[in-house]
Design a protein around this motif. Sequence first.
Motif, PDB file in Angstrom:
ATOM      1  N   ILE A   1       0.854  -1.481   0.123  1.00  0.00           N
ATOM      2  CA  ILE A   1       0.104   0.117   0.082  1.00  0.00           C
ATOM      3  C   ILE A   1       0.707   1.312   0.095  1.00  0.00           C
ATOM      4  N   GLY A   2       0.472   2.164  -0.813  1.00  0.00           N
ATOM      5  CA  GLY A   2       1.121   3.546  -0.961  1.00  0.00           C
ATOM      6  C   GLY A   2       0.304   4.314  -0.065  1.00  0.00           C
ATOM      7  N   ARG A   3       1.088   5.439   0.819  1.00  0.00           N
ATOM      8  CA  ARG A   3       0.237   6.128   1.854  1.00  0.00           C
ATOM      9  C   ARG A   3       0.813   7.587   1.465  1.00  0.00           C
ATOM     10  N   CYS A   4      -0.149   8.480   0.848  1.00  0.00           N
ATOM     11  CA  CYS A   4       0.311   9.799   0.806  1.00  0.00           C
ATOM     12  C   CYS A   4      -0.895  10.627   1.455  1.00  0.00           C
ATOM     13  N   VAL A   5      -0.423  11.038   2.773  1.00  0.00           N
ATOM     14  CA  VAL A   5      -1.403  11.783   3.594  1.00  0.00           C
ATOM     15  C   VAL A   5      -0.798  12.760   4.385  1.00  0.00           C
ATOM     16  N   GLY A   6      -1.597  13.863   4.470  1.00  0.00           N
ATOM     17  CA  GLY A   6      -1.174  15.085   5.423  1.00  0.00           C
ATOM     18  C   GLY A   6       0.270  15.874   4.730  1.00  0.00           C
ATOM     19  N   ARG A   7       1.065  16.236   5.636  1.00  0.00           N
ATOM     20  CA  ARG A   7       2.262  17.014   5.106  1.00  0.00           C
ATOM     21  C   ARG A   7       3.206  15.950   5.073  1.00  0.00           C
ATOM     22  N   SER A   8       4.030  16.267   3.916  1.00  0.00           N
ATOM     23  CA  SER A   8       5.238  15.355   3.838  1.00  0.00           C
ATOM     24  C   SER A   8       6.387  15.584   4.900  1.00  0.00           C
ATOM     25  N   GLU A   9       7.331  14.467   4.984  1.00  0.00           N
ATOM     26  CA  GLU A   9       8.249  14.593   5.808  1.00  0.00           C
ATOM     27  C   GLU A   9       9.436  15.450   5.242  1.00  0.00           C
ATOM     28  N   TYR A  10      10.119  15.589   6.283  1.00  0.00           N
ATOM     29  CA  TYR A  10      11.391  16.578   5.862  1.00  0.00           C
ATOM     30  C   TYR A  10      12.738  15.554   6.048  1.00  0.00           C
ATOM     31  N   GLY A  11      13.486  15.609   5.119  1.00  0.00           N
ATOM     32  CA  GLY A  11      14.688  14.724   4.987  1.00  0.00           C
ATOM     33  C   GLY A  11      14.665  13.387   4.362  1.00  0.00           C
ATOM     34  N   PRO A  12      15.482  12.844   4.207  1.00  0.00           N
ATOM     35  CA  PRO A  12      15.553  11.548   3.543  1.00  0.00           C
ATOM     36  C   PRO A  12      14.843  10.393   3.949  1.00  0.00           C
ATOM     37  N   ARG A  13      14.151  10.296   5.204  1.00  0.00           N
ATOM     38  CA  ARG A  13      13.527   9.165   5.540  1.00  0.00           C
ATOM     39  C   ARG A  13      12.054   9.442   5.556  1.00  0.00           C
ATOM     40  N   ALA A  14      11.412   8.336   4.873  1.00  0.00           N
ATOM     41  CA  ALA A  14       9.819   8.433   4.797  1.00  0.00           C
ATOM     42  C   ALA A  14       9.240   8.202   6.162  1.00  0.00           C
ATOM     43  N   LEU A  15       8.494   8.648   6.934  1.00  0.00           N
ATOM     44  CA  LEU A  15       7.906   8.460   8.256  1.00  0.00           C
ATOM     45  C   LEU A  15       6.513   8.169   8.218  1.00  0.00           C
ATOM     46  N   GLY A  16       5.842   7.736   7.185  1.00  0.00           N
ATOM     47  CA  GLY A  16       4.673   7.089   7.123  1.00  0.00           C
ATOM     48  C   GLY A  16       3.639   8.016   6.030  1.00  0.00           C
ATOM     49  N   ASN A  17       3.957   9.556   6.134  1.00  0.00           N
ATOM     50  CA  ASN A  17       3.143  10.121   5.233  1.00  0.00           C
ATOM     51  C   ASN A  17       3.171  10.169   3.978  1.00  0.00           C
ATOM     52  N   ARG A  18       4.560   9.811   3.355  1.00  0.00           N
ATOM     53  CA  ARG A  18       4.895   9.453   2.032  1.00  0.00           C
ATOM     54  C   ARG A  18       5.600   8.090   2.174  1.00  0.00           C
ATOM     55  N   SER A  19       4.922   6.825   2.446  1.00  0.00           N
ATOM     56  CA  SER A  19       5.381   5.752   2.622  1.00  0.00           C
ATOM     57  C   SER A  19       4.931   4.404   1.878  1.00  0.00           C
ATOM     58  N   ILE A  20       5.540   3.612   1.481  1.00  0.00           N
ATOM     59  CA  ILE A  20       5.022   2.226   1.157  1.00  0.00           C
ATOM     60  C   ILE A  20       4.941   1.366   2.264  1.00  0.00           C
ATOM     61  N   LEU A  21       3.915   0.819   2.654  1.00  0.00           N
ATOM     62  CA  LEU A  21       3.491  -0.107   3.760  1.00  0.00           C
ATOM     63  C   LEU A  21       3.221  -1.542   3.207  1.00  0.00           C
ATOM     64  N   ALA A  22       3.867  -2.483   4.026  1.00  0.00           N
ATOM     65  CA  ALA A  22       3.613  -3.913   3.625  1.00  0.00           C
ATOM     66  C   ALA A  22       3.908  -4.595   5.035  1.00  0.00           C
ATOM     67  N   ASP A  23       3.722  -6.162   4.694  1.00  0.00           N
ATOM     68  CA  ASP A  23       3.772  -6.950   5.967  1.00  0.00           C
ATOM     69  C   ASP A  23       5.230  -7.441   6.024  1.00  0.00           C
ATOM     70  N   ALA A  24       5.716  -6.879   7.310  1.00  0.00           N
ATOM     71  CA  ALA A  24       6.879  -7.371   7.714  1.00  0.00           C
ATOM     72  C   ALA A  24       7.310  -8.818   7.912  1.00  0.00           C
ATOM     73  N   ARG A  25       6.099  -9.399   8.190  1.00  0.00           N
ATOM     74  CA  ARG A  25       6.299 -10.770   8.608  1.00  0.00           C
ATOM     75  C   ARG A  25       6.321 -11.771   7.369  1.00  0.00           C
ATOM     76  N   SER A  26       6.117 -11.375   6.426  1.00  0.00           N
ATOM     77  CA  SER A  26       6.377 -12.168   5.049  1.00  0.00           C
ATOM     78  C   SER A  26       7.978 -12.327   4.951  1.00  0.00           C
ATOM     79  N   LYS A  27       8.145 -13.599   4.682  1.00  0.00           N
ATOM     80  CA  LYS A  27       9.957 -13.983   4.386  1.00  0.00           C
ATOM     81  C   LYS A  27      10.214 -13.190   3.094  1.00  0.00           C
ATOM     82  N   ASN A  28       9.282 -13.105   1.998  1.00  0.00           N
ATOM     83  CA  ASN A  28      10.071 -12.865   0.859  1.00  0.00           C
ATOM     84  C   ASN A  28       9.461 -11.552   0.476  1.00  0.00           C
TER      85      ASN A  28
END
Length: 743
Positions: free
Chosen positions: A391-418
């Motif tokens: 899932i892509g998430r583009c919500v509210g104000r964007s993050e400052y700096g090189p790390r995406a902290l949720g507002n301009r992020s791709i979210l996925a299941d960390a439990r999955s091995k592949n």
Amino acid sequence: MSYKYFLGIQSYANADSGASLIRVNQKTKKIDYVCISEERLIRKKHPYTFPLNSIKYCLDYFDLKDLRKVDYLISDWIKIKRWHRSGPSYNYSEFDYFKEKFKFNEKKIIQIDHHLAHAASVFYTSKFKESAILIVDGIGSDLETTSFFKGIGKKITRVKKYREFGIGTAYASVTNHILNFGTGGEGKTMGLAPYGKKYKNKINIDIKFKDIETDFSKFIKRNPLSDILNQINSNLRVDPIKVPHKFCKNKNHLNKYFSGVAYDIQNAAEVSMVHLGKELYKTVKSKNLCLAGGVALNSVANKKLLDKSNFKNIFVFPACSDAGISFGAALWGAFNLIKGVRRNDLLFNNAYTGRNYSNTEVIKILKKFNINYSQKDNHEIAKHISNQKIIGRCVGRSEYGPRALGNRSILADARSKNMRDHLNLKVKHREIFRPFAPVILEEKNKEYFDLKQSSPFMLLVAKSYKSSKIPSAIHVDKTARVQTINQNQNSDLYHIVKNFYKITNVPVILNTSFNDAGEPIVETPLDAIICFIQTKLDYLILNDVIIDRKENQHLKLEILKKYREDNIKKYENLAKQKLLIKVNKSEFIRKKKYHDHKAIYYSIHNSKEKILNFLKQNKNKQIVFLGTNDHTFFLMKFLVKKFNTKNFRYFEFEKRNDFFENRKTISLKKIKKIDALKKYDYVVISSFEYQSSIKNKIKNIINNKKIFEIYDTSSRSIIDSYYIKNIYTKKKLLMNGPKTKIV
Ligand SMILES: [Fe+2]
């Protein structure tokens, strides 16, 4: 209502171009801010352009029509403290031209030290009333690579600095001249390092530690490593690495040699940062540590520093690379140029500093392209993620700096091995060894990670206790770059993770930046739609709505991209009209020719002229050269025709050389004891590489007025000048340096 406005930008063309605008309410003193990187708006990474679009974006945020309401422009300086052409040996770029055309009263421009701007960015946004501040980067205003500061209340004071041979330059040199990761590729080096653990010591990195010094001078050459000569002719580009090494051309980074090299330099970074942490603590006793500068993006080293020093709390500024300079500069202005602003007038709870895109704007763009959507539901989203949807998430104000902290992020299941390999190869099209980060509910942090404090900006790396539960968000060495989340920072994202926890009993989601390989992170809803299609994500969240890719197969990438391109052009034209006096291409070319010519002359001849003039003026004085043997030999080569070398004496500073193995021997009369230098009228430092260290060594013995330094921060060594007969030469400079093997 009356306000004061402080605009921050950097003073020279650089990869992290951007702008920040701070507004202080004159009555309540409340501070509001907006910050953006130029690359996000023009959709081109590392732009090196004047931040026209960013400045317009910031003005629009506060509904300002033009620059007249801005009270101060605060900028850094590099090499020479002046607004125009501060680095006199750089090529004249459009950035310089636009500065000349910028519709802003130059009397209201304040320039501060580059490292001070880093220090202001981190200290003022921290919650610490007092703190030790460590700044480590490539180079600062005066070629310094490391600075110690002390912050109390609003006051930031520099305590120490170290020039030229620091870890920032060493790390960047390996990243570019061995691993070939390119501009901003240091994060890739850090990601590769754990793979090379078993192959360590591939290159000999000799570091000498002393006080604030992390002296890599046996491993790298001194700055300036970039000037106009580099730009014109790659044969004149200096390979800064002194030891024999290979160069990775074939992208085979996981082989023994290159992963081993990555391990070695990462290890050097960690021991250097731990050393600096300990030294800083000795110098500025505080339980708090603020950390910024490009090296502070090295989240692995940050954690080691925190664990092995006596600091109890650490705060790392989210835009700690040069992207943060504009914000630090503007903040410094707000706290130092007007009275009455208190530290707690600035609330910095999260790193979301961009503008908000309203639901109306979102719906308008969806309707324009007939995009099917529905209202979003956080439980549904969590369920999708648990069902392996991306899932892509583009919500509210964007993050400052090189790390995406949720507002301009791709979210996925960390439990999955592949999931990790799938995301790297099929979605983000990047190297297989690159790790992904976990976002975890703050209250569950200690169950999963060896972290004593929260890590809201993803700038601490920690071992995981439950790595097998979240394999795709864990690196090969069982660590992760953790983002902790609470309701205050980002309530909506918090609830997505919370819902995921309820469904799966795991309070962690994989979070990676919302962009494709080689692209800046998305900024606008349109950028998000384009990236969503390009990377074939399953769903896209835009504020309150969700879009299912299956229901939107009709979307044509080229049409969307063309529409965006037109918008960017329109925006840039408006920005030009608003911010610049009429610009003209032929005028720019004319100026470029003139300034570039001067820059070439400056790089090659400035030092030579300086020393010749000095000797001419002091013909009858007793002069002693203090330096390396080979460098003094070259000086003599230039001077011997004009002066009687019998008048000179020479003292050798250690057994070091400026010019690799090819040492020459001179027949000047030698002096054996350093104390004997005192009786001479002048001491000329005859070394390029070690000018600073030699000066430091004698500054307590010889009066400063009696020391003559040949080189400033911009000119080349006289040895280089000697070999540069023609700047378009086909011969490689410094032929007898170590041979680089291309692999
Ligand atoms: Fe910097």
